[in-house]
Design an enzyme around this catalytic site. Structure first.
Site, PDB file in Angstrom:
ATOM      1  CG  HIS A  33      -1.931   1.045   1.275  1.00 26.88           C
ATOM      2  ND1 HIS A  33      -3.108   0.969   0.571  1.00 26.88           N
ATOM      3  CD2 HIS A  33      -1.982   2.232   1.943  1.00 26.88           C
ATOM      4  CE1 HIS A  33      -3.838   2.046   0.794  1.00 26.88           C
ATOM      5  NE2 HIS A  33      -3.174   2.842   1.621  1.00 26.88           N
ATOM      6  CG  MET A  37      -0.498  11.519   2.286  1.00 25.19           C
ATOM      7  SD  MET A  37      -0.170  11.544   4.046  1.00 25.19           S
ATOM      8  CE  MET A  37      -0.676   9.888   4.495  1.00 25.19           C
ATOM      9  CG  HIS A  66      -4.962   5.775  -0.182  1.00 20.47           C
ATOM     10  ND1 HIS A  66      -4.996   5.737   1.206  1.00 20.47           N
ATOM     11  CD2 HIS A  66      -5.984   6.586  -0.550  1.00 20.47           C
ATOM     12  CE1 HIS A  66      -5.980   6.485   1.642  1.00 20.47           C
ATOM     13  NE2 HIS A  66      -6.605   7.032   0.606  1.00 20.47           N
ATOM     14  CG  MET A  68      -4.972  10.134   0.878  1.00 21.11           C
ATOM     15  SD  MET A  68      -4.163   9.564   2.376  1.00 21.11           S
ATOM     16  CE  MET A  68      -2.931   8.502   1.653  1.00 21.11           C
ATOM     17  CG  MET A 137     -10.224   6.721   3.879  1.00 16.48           C
ATOM     18  SD  MET A 137      -8.642   5.853   3.722  1.00 16.48           S
ATOM     19  CE  MET A 137      -7.735   6.519   5.121  1.00 16.48           C
ATOM     20  CG  ASP A 175      -5.711   3.084   4.618  1.00 16.67           C
ATOM     21  OD1 ASP A 175      -4.947   2.819   5.553  1.00 16.67           O
ATOM     22  OD2 ASP A 175      -5.412   3.838   3.665  1.00 16.67           O
TER      23      ASP A 175
HETATM   24  C1  DX5 Z   1      -3.648   7.278   6.309  1.00  9.45           C
HETATM   25  C2  DX5 Z   1      -3.114   6.316   5.298  1.00  9.45           C
HETATM   26  C3  DX5 Z   1      -2.924   4.937   5.797  1.00  9.45           C
HETATM   27  C4  DX5 Z   1      -1.909   4.809   6.902  1.00  9.45           C
HETATM   28  C5  DX5 Z   1      -2.422   3.747   7.810  1.00  9.45           C
HETATM   29  O1  DX5 Z   1      -3.974   8.455   5.686  1.00  9.45           O
HETATM   30  O2  DX5 Z   1      -4.000   6.224   4.190  1.00  9.45           O
HETATM   31  O3  DX5 Z   1      -2.648   4.017   4.757  1.00  9.45           O
HETATM   32  O4  DX5 Z   1      -0.625   4.476   6.471  1.00  9.45           O
HETATM   33  O5  DX5 Z   1      -1.659   3.718   8.941  1.00  9.45           O
HETATM   34  P1  DX5 Z   1      -2.056   2.899  10.237  1.00  9.45           P
HETATM   35  O6  DX5 Z   1      -2.229   1.476   9.838  1.00  9.45           O
HETATM   36  O7  DX5 Z   1      -0.895   3.133  11.142  1.00  9.45           O
HETATM   37  O8  DX5 Z   1      -3.340   3.499  10.764  1.00  9.45           O
HETATM   38 ZN    ZN Z   2      -3.750   4.587   2.712  1.00 12.86          ZN
END
Ligand code: DX5
Ligand code: ZN
Length: 216
Positions: A33, A37, A66, A68, A137, A175
């Protein structure tokens, strides 16, 4: 059927990425994954295309990307070139989601749509056949290591009914804040795939932790 585990590289040691990616290669993780961001859609900046390409060079598993970012439509082919196999965009960032998904598909990638904790799953009803992966999420996106938002469990069950009623093949991934306890609840509610960052990389034996998530 076993759960798909997609460890989040966001929690890896960025100064030892090759080592950590090879560790994931040797594990039972199905996908890697990749959290992108931009400091606009989410209040944090992670890493971008050059780092993702470096990960792809060493990874032997599909990259589950993913996005963002505020304008995902501007970067679809760039992420294909950087090695994305599944490209997930946020519902909240796509005015013309159907068009975005067609473009992802035409680039030869699997389509993913992520929903923030406040975004209802019903919004995907009319487009479910175009989505390979729904990403629920269970934290507000932007950071690893946050607390699990329990309403995600009901959202998984609700999207599962929508998928089943439509006879679609869409997978459900979750996630944020996933560990053995929250992961079990999510799998029981119908999740097919679990993302886990801090739980995997913060554990003593990440390879073993991945195996434990896989059999939930
Ligand atoms: C958060 C991310 C996640 C993050 C999850 O914005 O999309 O993928 O890495 O981290 P954990 O598993 O530590 O909550
Ligand atoms: Zn993520």
């Amino acid at each position: 059927m076993s759960t798909i585990v997609s460890p989040s590289v966001l929690s890896a040691d960025f100064a030892n990425l090759e080592r950590d990616v090879k560790m994931l290669n040797s594990s039972e993780a199905e996908w890697l994954h990749i959290d992108i961001m931009d400091g606009q859609f989410v209040p944090n900046i992670s890493f971008g295309l050059p780092v993702m390409k470096a990960i792809h060079k060493h990874a032997t598993k599909p990259l589950d990307v993913h996005l963002m970012i505020a304008t995902p439509d501007d970067y679809i082919s760039e992420f294909k070139d950087a090695g994305a196999e599944i490209l997930t965009v946020h519902y909240e960032t796509c005015t013309h989601l159907h068009r975005t998904l067609q473009r992802i598909k035409s680039e030869g990638m699997k389509t993913g749509v992520a929903l923030n904790p406040h975004t209802p799953v019903d919004l995907l009803k009319d487009i479910i056949h175009d989505i390979d992966l729904v990403l629920i999420m269970s934290v507000n996106p932007g950071f690893g290591g946050q607390k699990f938002i329990p309403q995600a469990v009901q959202k998984v069950a609700a999207i599962k009914s929508i998928i089943n009623e439509a006879g679609a093949k869409t997978l459900i991934e979750v996630d944020g804040g996933v560990n053995l306890d929250t992961g079990k609840q999510l799998v029981e509610a119908g999740a097919d795939a679990l993302v886990a960052g801090s739980f995997v990389f913060g554990s003593e034996n990440p390879v073993e932790t991945i195996s434990k998530l896989k059999v939930l």
